[in-house]
Structure formats: C-alpha cells, structure tokens
Design a protein around this motif. Structure first.
Motif, mmCIF file in Angstrom:
data_model
loop_
_atom_site.group_PDB
_atom_site.id
_atom_site.type_symbol
_atom_site.label_atom_id
_atom_site.label_comp_id
_atom_site.label_asym_id
_atom_site.label_seq_id
_atom_site.Cartn_x
_atom_site.Cartn_y
_atom_site.Cartn_z
ATOM 1 N N GLN A 68 0.809 -1.236 0.000
ATOM 2 C CA GLN A 68 0.000 0.000 0.000
ATOM 3 C C GLN A 68 0.829 1.265 0.000
ATOM 4 N N GLN A 69 2.082 1.182 -0.384
ATOM 5 C CA GLN A 69 2.899 2.387 -0.416
ATOM 6 C C GLN A 69 3.523 2.594 -1.793
ATOM 7 N N LEU A 70 3.315 3.766 -2.334
ATOM 8 C CA LEU A 70 3.952 4.125 -3.606
ATOM 9 C C LEU A 70 5.358 4.611 -3.303
ATOM 10 N N LEU A 71 6.335 3.994 -3.907
ATOM 11 C CA LEU A 71 7.717 4.270 -3.535
ATOM 12 C C LEU A 71 8.361 5.250 -4.511
ATOM 13 N N LEU A 72 8.493 6.487 -4.083
ATOM 14 C CA LEU A 72 9.084 7.493 -4.965
ATOM 15 C C LEU A 72 10.553 7.197 -5.240
ATOM 16 N N SER A 73 11.186 6.531 -4.300
ATOM 17 C CA SER A 73 12.615 6.252 -4.496
ATOM 18 C C SER A 73 12.840 5.281 -5.654
ATOM 19 N N ALA A 85 10.917 5.331 -8.395
ATOM 20 C CA ALA A 85 10.196 5.853 -9.556
ATOM 21 C C ALA A 85 11.133 6.019 -10.749
ATOM 22 N N LEU A 106 2.002 8.122 -10.949
ATOM 23 C CA LEU A 106 1.829 8.339 -9.500
ATOM 24 C C LEU A 106 0.371 8.678 -9.192
ATOM 25 N N GLU A 149 -2.161 6.492 -6.744
ATOM 26 C CA GLU A 149 -2.921 7.025 -5.607
ATOM 27 C C GLU A 149 -4.413 6.792 -5.795
ATOM 28 N N LEU A 195 -5.453 3.237 -5.019
ATOM 29 C CA LEU A 195 -5.628 2.971 -3.585
ATOM 30 C C LEU A 195 -6.968 3.514 -3.100
ATOM 31 N N ALA A 196 -7.276 4.731 -3.533
ATOM 32 C CA ALA A 196 -8.536 5.344 -3.108
ATOM 33 C C ALA A 196 -9.725 4.511 -3.588
ATOM 34 N N LYS A 227 -10.097 1.183 -1.674
ATOM 35 C CA LYS A 227 -10.649 1.329 -0.332
ATOM 36 C C LYS A 227 -12.137 1.593 -0.393
ATOM 37 N N CYS A 253 12.717 12.525 -2.434
ATOM 38 C CA CYS A 253 13.025 11.296 -3.171
ATOM 39 C C CYS A 253 12.763 10.029 -2.369
ATOM 40 N N TYR A 266 -2.559 5.871 1.229
ATOM 41 C CA TYR A 266 -3.906 6.439 1.255
ATOM 42 C C TYR A 266 -4.694 5.707 2.321
#
Lengths: 241, 620
Positions: free
Chosen positions: A79-84, A86, A209, A213, A216-217, A220, B32, B38
C-alpha cells in the motif's frame, strides 16, 4: 504452496494462457521470467499484492503511425507508492513528433533526441513488472503500444499480463451507485471526485503516481468493510483492438 | 526521483514547516525517499512493533486525529500537518504512545525515519527541526522566528551599543586616582574589583554626591563610596533588557561583564546616541507630564513602542515587562496629580494593581485592574476622599487608553476600596467557600502588586492570602476544577471541528483557550508553592523549585507560553498596523503551517499539564 483454483475464474484462465504462451512460442529469458512469475492466489488479500503503476506518453493512439515518447512507472508495495523507485525515461524516436502533442505533454523533439532506445526502456519496465499487477488509467494506449512492441521486437503476440484499470473501476463505481451519469473519466477529474490533490504538471511519471494514488482510493472505496480477497477483484482482461 | 515529480512533491514539501527551513538540495533528497499511502476514513495507522519501519508522516489531503491510549485526544491534523515526531525518538516512552486515525479519506506522505536520519547526518545544522522532543522543537521555532526576521530596533545586543571605555580599579585605590582615570578614559563609570572579583561601581555622579558634596577626603579608598554589588549586563543581552534593568532600578549605567571580565559600559547616553530606547524617554515624559491631557497625548508613542517591540520579535515576557513599566509610570503619575487636586490623603493607604498588570504581563489590550487598601483606622469621611480620588484616577487612566475594567475590578468600585481588615476578611471568606462565593469572579485579586502608598499593606494582605490557602483543603482543588473546565483547542484547524464548536467558531480566542488556561494553572502552582512573584513563568519556576513540577514539564510549559504569547502579540501588532482594534480572536486560516504545528504542540502541552494538575491536586 498448492492453490485452490476455481477453474473458471478469469485469473485461472490467464494462468493457462500464460502456460500455453510459453509452450507455443520461442520466448526470450526476460519474457519467460515475467510469465513464469506466479499470479496472485484467489485467497490473497488484494492489498497485499505488488503493483506497478505505469503511464505511457504517446503522440497518438495508433502505434503504427504514432510514437511512444516517454514511459513512467513506480511500484506500489504494501500500500505504499515508492518514490525512491520511480522511473521516467524519454524515448528516442525516429518518427516526426507532431507539434500538437508537444502542447499536451511538453515533450519537444529536441528532448527526444536525448532519449533512450525503446527496447532498453520497455525491457527495463517489463523486468520491473515481474510478479506485479500493472495499474493504468485507461489501458488501451499502454496495451496497444506494448503489443506493438512485442510484435516488432520479439515477433510475439500480446503478453498475457494482469492489469487493473482505474478508469474502468471508476466507471463501475458509478454504475453501482446509479449516479447521475458523469462522462468525465479523465484522470484529473476522477481524482478530484475522490478529493485527491491536483498535480499540476503532466508527464508519464506524474500520471503513473496519480494513477497509483487513485487506485488505492478506489480499492478502499470498493472494498469498504468487505472481503478484500483477490477472488472478488475485477481485473482488466480486455484485449485492445 | 526523476525531474517531473519535482513540481508536485518537492514544491509541496518546500512550503511546509520544517521542510521550508531546509536547503533545496536536502528538500529534494527527502522528497526522493517519500512513500505515499492512502487511508480510508476510519482507517488507523499501525504504529510500531519493533519490526515496523518508522516514519514522519505528512498529511497531503484529508484529516486525521491522534488519540492517546486512554482515549484522550492528542491532536487533530489537516493538510500540511506533520506527525510522528515522537516515534522518531530512540527511547520512546510508552506513555507517549498514541494511535492515529483518518477522519476523512487521507493521502499521506511518509518519510522513512532511517532515510531522514541519514540525510540529517549529512546536514546536521537542520536536525533540530526534526527533534522528537517537543521542547527542542518549540525552542527551534522561536529561534527561527527571531533570527529570520529583520532585526528590530530593540533587539540589538548590548555589545553592539555599549562603549568599551571603562575604568577598572581595585577597591583600595584612592578616590582621587579613580577620578583621574575616569577623566582620562572619558568613561562615566568605574568598576571596582577585589581579587579580580567585581564588588562595586562608582560613577562620576557618585564623585559629586558622595565625595564633594559630602566633603570626603579624596585619599580614602574608593571602596567607601562605591555602590556595592552592582547590576551588570552580559554582552549578548538585548539592549532592551539592559534598558529595562536601568528603568526598574533607576540607574544610569551598567557595566558589560562576561564572567569576571569587564568589557565595557552601557549608559543612558549610549541609548540616546543610538536612539534605541524610546521606552526610556516615554517614561521620562510621563514622569514630568502635568495634566491628564498631556499624558493622554502619549498614547501613540506607547503604541509605537509596542509595535517596535513586537516587530523586533522581542520575547513576550520582556514586552510584557516594558509595557508594565510604562503602565506603572502612568498610574503613579496620575496618583501624584490626583493628590495635587484632592489634597493630602487623610489616612494611610496602598494603591495596588491586579491581574495582568500585577503579573507584569501588560500588552496593548490590557484594561485596568486596581484597588485601594485603606488603613484600618480609615473613617467614613476618609473613604469619601478615596472614592473621589479613585474615580478621578480610573477615568484618567481610561483617557490614557487603559480602558475601564468591564468586571469593575477597580478602586472606584466601593467593594475594592476597603480597609485592610475587611480585605483580609474577604480573602478568608473566599478561600473557605470557593464554591459559594464570588471567588471565581475575583481571581484577578489573587495576584496583586503594590504600586503607590504604603507598601506593607499589600505585603500583609498577600501573606494573609497565602496562609489562608495553606490551611484550606478545598480551595486549590476547586480552582483546579474550574481551570480545567476549558480545554485547549486541539482541533481548531480541522474545518469539521470548527463548524461543530458553535458560535464564534470561525476564530480562535487565543486568550480564553490558551493563555488564560496557562495563567490559571500558573496561579494554582504559584499559590500552592507560595510564590511571591506573580509572573506566569515565575510561578511555574517557583513550583518547579518546590518539586511541584518536573523539569521537563517546566521546559515544555515555558516553550508553550512563549510561543502562544508571541502569536497573540503578533496578532495585536498586525491589527494595529492595519488600523484596526486589536483583539484576541485569531482566524485559524491566517496561520501558516509553521504556526499551526507549533501551536498544536503548545496546546498539547497545556492539555497535558491540565491533566497532570487534575490528578495532582485531586489526590491531595
């Protein structure tokens, strides 16, 4: 680990399709790894799956005449979008890019000269996609260009991949809710309806991205208080024309 | 992170505190490593088992609330708010544990603790902004406010203004020799030492007064004419602090001292030359004003001083002190003028001030709270004299923009112009029957300060009050009950909560919901520990010295009080600048994320202190 398969569940059909694909075609190693990775179990929790949210920027809808300009993606794990993690890459293209597309995605031909070859970019993406469900908003463009790529580069038919499409999810939510039928399903508009922030710039990565998001919304909302096992998830199995 | 995410993630981070204090490069690096998640409405964040990764959380959209394990609300959070500091602490204590629940669907940015720590090692100067300890955080907030702001005219350091010309002489040096040195160096002051320790001070005025006029032998040691134990200032003290010391003690020069090293001297001449301290001049002008009309003309000057103090980000307690000194000067001068009008007082009396004036916490909204203590032998005719005098003084103060007290806590009210024995009897009655009597309406008289007349009356009354409180078991606990009946607004920034809370809900009354709560708590601690000082912070400090309050709690409360005071004063300042009437009602939308976060910390500290106080005084 033995799965309890429902033979007629589309996921099971997809699994058989993958096996058939691997047995009937000469498949390079990277594609084999992709198709041999196990699909989710019907009893898995939908939230526990690994996803790759992705977006293609193109100069049009037809891969034969239009170009793939850039590819952006990032993983959604736990459940986490990982910007690192990307990634966004511009694609070096020989075709002339129509001026009007530059207006939309701010990609001008000069930028593309510094881009990478499409095989490098898309193979890297397919490697990242191993063991993951692909998230897109309106899957037609991504599927068409990916199919085109498979045919051109590997002489292979479309890949039997597992997708979710936030545009379709939003549509079905509207049908269930018997809503006063909006027909605006653009990413920004849908996000606004779900009170997600406005992301000003456009681009493959920002959109991927934004899509992640939104996914996820939507999840849920869709599974609110209900059994969120994979069995009850409506994946996207459509074939683009 | 590729360039295209920068406008969306980086720019968002760059606008919110404390990220906005960081260099661009560090902001980018933090952006970063963000993870985005969410939460659906009602969903709870699972905080840390040992194996769970820890994060600093930033609310992007939506709202959340934190609750302690006993269900008490810790904070409400909206867009741009941060939480998870506590979990950044290495030794997190179980009592600090809380849960966080989404009140609406919420998009959260997560900054991994480990990444943040690594980055802050590269940029150690910025680590304090992320301190897990609320004290350090509030302290760094105050620092930022001060150092980032343009230096106001009042906040020069003593070392920037003082002269480095000063005579230092041993205490056995003959007077004449010291006088010669004073002339040679052109310093008006000599610091007198004994074995390297500063023991006294001699000024050129002392030479005139104590030597020439007194006819003293010039060959005597200077020790005999020095002022022993002189007041000093440090080079890093604010000029304003120095000037307030000068005003309070009526001295014209202060040696600048660091340890036992005499670095220079600050004199009123320096202040004049540097045109820094209008407050000094205002007080001089007040002293020599002849009529109420003269005095009332000085109001704009007073406001200018207040604005300069706030603009200079001078700390709230100093502002309160300076404004009190000015108000004292007005009130004293008016009493002198009144005596000229009404003739000599027929009996002994004391003019006392109460409330914020007594606490040295005057600001631009302060109204007058005062009273008269008459000698016990005062006759009915005497009382008529003082009624007339009080009427005149209170109206004159009103004319000088110290409004009449809406609660009529003024000497002009016959109830508050009584012989000492009646005052004592009233205090006894209040303390014995806090529930039934009008004590709660008269808390303003639980702090009084002598201003004029016979000082011992006020002292006697104070002593009586303290001893009455000591012998009562009901008084303090009923004060506690009353003071915790109002809670600080943990959720003011959440629009949902704002709408729920009823009338005037669109603004925050910072006096009623924050400052008064601390003042009330301080009063309880001050009275129970017998603090002679009435300043809010001094009361807490006294309670700490008497083991009623832990060091940690004291520091938290200090930070909270300073910050809230500053917010209130800035709010008044803005209103005055815009030509509006200053009030205590602050629109929460006017706060940036910086103030919001730190106010929340401050409110939480007040809530904690209320809870602690409730337990402490109920047990007794």
């Amino acid at each position: 680990m033995r799965r309890i398969f429902n033979h007629f569940h589309p996921l099971n059909k997809l699994q058989r399709e993958r096996e058939r694909y691997l047995s009937t075609h000469q498949v390079p190693d990277n594609i084999r790894v992709l198709l041999e990775a196990p699909l989710p179990d019907l009893d898995d929790d939908i939230y526990s799956l690994d996803y790759l949210s992705l977006d293609f920027e193109t100069s049009g809808f037809n891969p034969k005449t239009d170009s793939l300009l850039s590819v952006g993606y990032l993983p959604l794990i736990n459940q986490q979008l990982l910007l690192s993690e990307a990634v966004e890459t511009l694609i070096h293209t020989a075709k002339n890019v129509k001026a009007e597309t530059a207006v939309i995605n701010h990609i001008v031909p000069e930028m593309l000269e510094k881009g990478e070859a499409w095989n490098v970019v898309l193979d890297a993406m397919l490697t990242e996609a191993v063991g993951k469900v692909l998230i897109v908003h309106g899957s037609i463009v991504e599927k068409r260009f990916l199919n085109h790529y498979m045919a051109k580069r590997y002489k292979l038919p479309p890949l039997p991949l597992l997708w979710v499409d936030t545009l379709q999810m939003e549509k079905s939510l509207h049908i269930y809710k018997d809503n006063n039928g909006t027909d605006d399903f653009r990413l920004g508009s849908v996000r606004e309806r779900h009170h997600l922030p406005e992301y000003s710039a456009h681009g493959a990565l920002v959109d991927s991205l934004a899509t992640g998001e939104l996914y996820l919304a939507l999840l849920k909302q869709h599974f609110e208080g209900a059994d969120s096992s994979v069995r009850h998830m409506k994946f996207d199995y459509t074939r683009p024309l | 992170m590729p360039q295209t995410l920068i406008p969306n993630i980086h720019d968002f981070l760059a606008t919110i505190d404390p990220f906005d204090k960081l260099p661009k490069e560090l902001q980018r690096k933090i952006a970063c490593c963000i993870k985005i998640t969410y939460l659906a409405k009602g969903e709870q964040i699972q905080f840390g088992g040992e194996h769970e990764l820890r994060y600093l959380y930033v609310v992007r959209t939506g709202s959340m609330e934190q609750r302690k394990h006993n269900g008490m609300l810790r904070a409400k959070l909206g867009s741009e708010d941060l939480f998870g500091f506590t979990f950044l602490s290495e030794q997190k204590e179980s009592q600090e544990d809380y849960t966080a629940v989404a009140l609406e669907n919420t998009l959260l940015y997560l900054v991994p603790h480990s990444d943040l720590l690594n980055l802050l090692e590269e940029y150690p100067d910025f680590a304090e902004h992320f301190a897990s300890n609320v004290q350090v955080r509030l302290h760094s907030a105050l620092d930022v406010v001060w150092s980032d702001s343009e230096k106001g005219i009042f906040v020069k350091k003593v070392s920037e203004v003082a002269s480095d010309k000063i005579v230092v002489a041993d205490s056995s040096t003959p007077i004449r020799q010291v006088a010669e040195q004073i002339m040679a160096v052109c310093s008006p002051t000599a610091v007198i030492t004994e074995n390297g320790q500063i023991v006294g001070l001699v000024t050129d005025r002392d030479m005139t007064k104590r030597v020439i006029v007194a006819g003293l032998d010039y060959c005597r040691p200077v020790k005999e004419i020095m002022t022993p134990n002189p007041l000093t200032v440090a080079p890093n003290d604010l000029v304003l602090k120095a000037s307030s010391i000068m005003m309070q003690n009526n001295v014209r020069s202060l040696p600048v001292v660091e340890g036992n090293n005499v670095l220079g001297v600050l004199t009123t001449t320096h202040l004049v030359r540097n045109n820094r301290i209008q407050a000094v001049f205002l007080i001089e002008k007040i002293k020599y004003a002849k009529t109420v009309a003269d005095l009332s003309k000085l109001t704009p000057e007073r406001q200018a001083i207040f604005e300069a103090l706030v603009e200079g980000k001078v700390s709230g307690d100093i502002i309160g002190h300076v404004m009190t000194l000015i108000m004292d000067a007005y009130n004293r001068r008016l009493l002198q003028i009144a005596e000229e009008h009404f003739g000599k007082p027929p009996c002994e009396f004391a003019w006392i001030v109460a409330g914020s004036h007594a606490r040295n916490e005057v600001h631009m909204l302060s109204d007058q709270d005062n009273a008269i203590i008459l000698a016990d032998n005062a006759t009915a005719a005497d009382r008529i004299y003082f009624q007339g005098l009080a009427m005149w003084v209170c109206n004159a103060l009103d004319a000088c923009a110290y409004p009449l007290c809406s609660g009529k806590f003024m000497a002009v009210n016959p109830k508050w112009c009584m012989p000492l024995k009646v005052w004592k009897a009233s205090y006894s009655k209040w303390v014995a029957n806090p529930e039934y009597d009008s004590l709660l309406n008269a808390t303003v008289f639980l702090e009084t300060r002598w201003l004029y007349g016979n000082e011992s009356f006020n002292k006697e009354l104070q002593d009586h009050l303290f001893s009455s409180i000591k012998s009562s078991h009901v008084f303090l606990s009923s004060m506690v009950r009353d003071s915790v009946s109002v809670s600080p607004p943990l959720g003011i920034f959440n629009s949902l909560v704002l709408e729920k809370s009823g009338e005037n809900s669109k603004t925050l009354n910072i006096k009623k919901f924050a400052l008064s709560l601390l003042v009330d708590l301080a009063r309880i601690y001050g009275l129970s520990s017998g603090s002679e000082k009435a300043e809010t912070m001094a009361r807490f400090e006294h309670a700490h010295e008497n083991n009623l309050l832990s060091e940690d709690m004291l520091k938290n409360v200090q930070g909270a009080f300073q910050f809230i005071t500053q917010v209130r004063l800035s709010h008044q300042f803005t209103a005055l600048k815009e030509g509006r009437v200053a009030d205590n009602h602050i629109d929460p939308n006017a706060f940036g994320s910086f103030e919001r976060k730190h106010l929340k910390d401050a409110f939480r500290i007040i809530a904690d202190l209320q809870e602690y106080t409730k337990l402490k005084f109920n047990r007794q």
